[in-house]
Motif scaffolding. Structure first.
Motif, PDB file in Angstrom:
ATOM      1  N   LEU A  98       0.827  -1.209   0.000  1.00 23.28           N
ATOM      2  CA  LEU A  98       0.000   0.000   0.000  1.00 23.28           C
ATOM      3  C   LEU A  98       0.863   1.262   0.000  1.00 23.28           C
ATOM      4  CD1 LEU A  98      -2.866  -1.073   2.415  1.00 23.28           C
ATOM      5  CD2 LEU A  98      -2.888  -0.956  -0.083  1.00 23.28           C
ATOM      6  N   GLN A  99       2.002   1.215   0.656  1.00 20.42           N
ATOM      7  CA  GLN A  99       2.904   2.368   0.633  1.00 20.42           C
ATOM      8  C   GLN A  99       3.393   2.648  -0.788  1.00 20.42           C
ATOM      9  OE1 GLN A  99       3.534   4.630   2.655  1.00 20.42           O
ATOM     10  NE2 GLN A  99       5.437   5.575   2.013  1.00 20.42           N
ATOM     11  N   ARG A 100       3.771   1.603  -1.495  1.00 26.22           N
ATOM     12  CA  ARG A 100       4.237   1.778  -2.873  1.00 26.22           C
ATOM     13  C   ARG A 100       3.104   2.231  -3.792  1.00 26.22           C
ATOM     14  NH1 ARG A 100       7.795  -3.265  -4.848  1.00 26.22           N
ATOM     15  NH2 ARG A 100       7.341  -2.147  -6.794  1.00 26.22           N
ATOM     16  N   PHE A 101       1.921   1.678  -3.580  1.00 25.24           N
ATOM     17  CA  PHE A 101       0.779   2.026  -4.424  1.00 25.24           C
ATOM     18  C   PHE A 101       0.404   3.494  -4.266  1.00 25.24           C
ATOM     19  CE2 PHE A 101      -3.933   2.328  -4.815  1.00 25.24           C
ATOM     20  CZ  PHE A 101      -4.028   2.096  -6.186  1.00 25.24           C
ATOM     21  N   HIS A 102       0.334   3.979  -3.035  1.00 30.53           N
ATOM     22  CA  HIS A 102      -0.062   5.367  -2.823  1.00 30.53           C
ATOM     23  C   HIS A 102       1.047   6.345  -3.200  1.00 30.53           C
ATOM     24  CE1 HIS A 102      -4.053   4.857  -1.228  1.00 30.53           C
ATOM     25  NE2 HIS A 102      -3.634   3.901  -0.423  1.00 30.53           N
TER      26      HIS A 102
END
Length: 312
Positions: A98-102
């Motif tokens: 989720l960190q990479r996606f956002h």
């Protein structure tokens, strides 16, 4: 029962010398029915740490003796080499995804769901790939997460429609709390996610890879669930919302803590008072509460299953 080898030796010795070698313990060593050991209740004012994480504070509230053994004596169990992913590994992978996606998609509004879902799935497969290469069975963890992906995209878009924007993730924060006995206690932690509105109000969110029912039970007593309040305290006075995001199944559910700022200040004062008390010689009893003991690695040290009484 004796193992076959010792049983055979006992029979042989009895037949040859009239002594089967079996000895009963002295009567003085026998425990009467219902007896056991006394629950430990140590005090260690010279070992009270003045730098704590939010999870350490949660440990203190869950069971003071657990905090004593883990944080004051440093007896946490050592890391073992694991051949397969465990639940905590899965949670760390989801956080990383989720960190990479956002970071790549700070705002989802206006973009097609299919493209966003495909992007999140691609990042997910990339993060899980090294583990799957080592152990094909880790596909099960990936499949579990991919089931959440469409629901997460829909939840994020609904959150943006309510005015919230992703403002950062995996943010390290700390704050100093003054102590009555002098000096200060440093509380620190890592925020999974920070959202912000146009009016600069903020929301602290914590991802949880578990079902919403368990999180509802945690929030039923906000005085005992200290994590969200600590995160709000660490971020500061602009936090108007704090909540858990249940990442389990097709539907993503957010559970919020009410009266965030009041709870944050109350928990800060409570923690400072607890540390002052420990520095003054307050004891750290083993509560023996099932919810705290179920997964505690200190259970054998406190002898929870053999307690007969608690010292006053």
């Amino acid at each position: 029962l004796l193992c076959p080898e010792l049983s055979r030796l006992s029979v042989l010795h009895g037949r040859a010398w009239g002594d089967d070698l079996i000895r009963k313990p002295p009567a003085a060593c026998a425990f009467p029915p219902g007896a056991g050991t006394v629950m430990p209740c140590p005090a260690a004012p010279s070992r009270v740490p003045l730098r704590l994480s939010a999870s350490a504070y949660a440990s203190l509230m869950a069971c003071p003796y657990q905090f004593f053994a883990r944080r004051m004596l440093g007896l946490s169990e050592t890391e073992e080499v694991r051949e397969a992913l465990e639940k905590r590994d899965y949670g760390e992978f989801v956080h990383r995804i989720l960190q990479r996606f956002h970071a790549a998609h700070p705002q989802l509004s206006g973009q097609p769901d299919e493209a966003l879902t495909a992007a999140l799935e691609a990042i997910s497969r990339e993060v899980f790939a090294p583990e799957i290469e080592e152990n094909f069975l880790e596909h099960a963890w990936l499949a579990r997460w991919l089931e959440c992906v469409p629901g997460y995209v829909a939840w994020q878009k609904a959150r943006e429609a309510a005015g919230w924007r992703f403002a950062g993730g995996e943010l390290v924060r700390e704050i100093g709390l003054p102590l009555a006995g002098g000096g200060e206690l440093v509380l620190h932690g890592r925020l999974d996610r920070l959202d912000r509105r146009a009016d600069d109000s903020e929301a602290v969110l914590d991802y949880k890879t578990q079902n919403a029912q368990g999180l509802k039970q945690r929030l039923a007593d906000p005085g005992e669930d200290v994590q969200l309040a600590c995160y709000a305290l660490l971020q500061g006075g602009r936090v108007g919302e704090a909540g858990y995001v249940a990442l389990d199944g097709e539907k993503i559910i957010e559970l919020s803590l009410s009266e965030v700022q009041d709870m944050a200040h109350a928990q800060g004062a409570r923690l400072a008072a607890a540390i002052d008390a420990l520095r003054a010689g307050a004891t750290l009893p083993a509560h023996g509460v099932d919810a705290a003991c179920a997964w505690c690695e200190m259970r054998g040290l406190c002898r929870r299953d053999f307690h007969s009484e608690v010292l006053p």
